[in-house]
Design an enzyme around this catalytic site. Structure first.
Site, PDB file in Angstrom:
ATOM      1  N   HIS A 190       0.819  -1.212   0.000  1.00  0.00           N
ATOM      2  CA  HIS A 190       0.000   0.000   0.000  1.00  0.00           C
ATOM      3  C   HIS A 190       0.856   1.266   0.000  1.00  0.00           C
ATOM      4  O   HIS A 190       1.884   1.359   0.655  1.00  0.00           O
ATOM      5  CB  HIS A 190      -0.946   0.001   1.193  1.00  0.00           C
ATOM      6  CG  HIS A 190      -0.248   0.027   2.530  1.00  0.00           C
ATOM      7  ND1 HIS A 190       0.183   1.193   3.127  1.00  0.00           N
ATOM      8  CD2 HIS A 190       0.095  -0.975   3.375  1.00  0.00           C
ATOM      9  CE1 HIS A 190       0.748   0.923   4.290  1.00  0.00           C
ATOM     10  NE2 HIS A 190       0.710  -0.391   4.459  1.00  0.00           N
ATOM     11  N   ASP A 191       0.395   2.238  -0.786  1.00  0.00           N
ATOM     12  CA  ASP A 191       0.962   3.586  -0.821  1.00  0.00           C
ATOM     13  C   ASP A 191       2.401   3.640  -1.319  1.00  0.00           C
ATOM     14  O   ASP A 191       3.096   4.634  -1.106  1.00  0.00           O
ATOM     15  CB  ASP A 191       0.848   4.258   0.560  1.00  0.00           C
ATOM     16  CG  ASP A 191      -0.601   4.349   1.010  1.00  0.00           C
ATOM     17  OD1 ASP A 191      -1.307   5.242   0.501  1.00  0.00           O
ATOM     18  OD2 ASP A 191      -1.024   3.521   1.819  1.00  0.00           O
ATOM     19  N   GLY A 199       5.087  -1.047   2.785  1.00  0.00           N
ATOM     20  CA  GLY A 199       4.282   0.145   2.540  1.00  0.00           C
ATOM     21  C   GLY A 199       5.099   1.418   2.427  1.00  0.00           C
ATOM     22  O   GLY A 199       6.160   1.553   3.034  1.00  0.00           O
TER      23      GLY A 199
END
Length: 262
Positions: free
Chosen positions: A121-122, A139
């Site tokens: 994520h991200d 992340g």
């Protein structure tokens, strides 16, 4: 649409360009957008709010847009955005973002992403990168343009790797890697410059000479980081061809939050 295999499941609401191809037993979710010329292989699952650009080749069994592996995620409408002309090989997993950190996982264009790569994520993967088999991004990782990652490498959350850097096979990357550097190992060590990569990309001998001097100042003269930065700032006077490259490295050092690999 003749380019969608009859065994594929495309949920209502999905936006697939007529020139895109979806292979057997693929599953496409209702919030997915797939651009012109993109090919989705057999048994792929593309879900979430995922936007994919043009002329990508996504091989069989990839999973794109699944919810992030973050216990705080509670179903918020976050995104995965993938650019153009990427090659995404078998069993790759790219996750959605999480709220509070921008909520978007981004992959740029012209990337070569090999099998079993995980992009959490991200993360932000820019352009022209090469991620070898089993590259794992935690992340919030940022890979700048032209980064190369060796196979079986793990990258710690929030790490940044600068443009044109190369990470060798089976490395553990827990600190930021400045642009142009060649690193490997566990613990990670800076071995030198990614000179082969720079030459392949058309860097002149004069530019490479300036980058070499920058490397010496930062890693070979026993200076503190602050003293090295001050010395680097003076290098463009003697190496004007590398002024932009030195400025790029200085900006990277200024932005580093995890400290650099030294």
């Amino acid at each position: 649409m003749s380019n969608i295999h009859p065994t594929a499941i495309v949920e209502a609401g999905a936006c697939i360009d007529p020139s895109a191809t979806v292979g057997p037993y693929a599953v496409i979710g209702p919030h997915v957008s797939i651009g012109a010329g993109t090919t989705v292989g057999a048994h792929c699952v593309i879900e979430g709010r995922t936007t994919i650009g043009v002329d990508n080749r996504i091989f069989q069994f990839a999973s794109l847009g699944a919810v992030p592996q973050d216990k705080k995620y509670a179903g918020e409408p976050t995104e995965l955005i993938i650019g153009d002309r990427n090659v995404i090989r078998e069993f790759c997993t790219f996750n959605l973002g999480v709220p509070g950190a921008g909520g978007v996982t981004r992959v740029g264009s012209d990337n070569w992403i090999m099998a079993y790569t995980h992009i959490a994520h991200d993360c932000r993967v820019d352009n022209h990168t090469t991620l070898s088999n089993n590259t794992t991004l935690a992340g919030h990782v940022h890979l700048a343009d032209w980064v190369t990652i060796g196979g079986l490498t793990g990258i710690h959350q929030f790490v940044s790797i600068g443009a044109h850097a190369m990470v060798g096979f089976a490395s553990a990357v827990s600190q930021d890697v400045p642009p142009f550097m060649l690193v490997d190992g566990n613990p990670l060590s800076v071995r030198g410059l990614n000179i082969v990569g720079l030459r392949r990309r058309g860097f002149s001998a004069e530019r490479i000479a300036g980058i070499k001097q920058m490397h010496r100042v930062l890693y070979r003269q026993g200076l503190t980081l602050e003293a090295a930065r001050a010395a680097m700032a003076e290098l463009p006077a003697a190496h004007p061809e590398a002024a932009a490259d030195i400025a790029l490295a200085l900006a990277f050092l200024d932005a580093s939050t995890r400290g650099i690999a030294r």
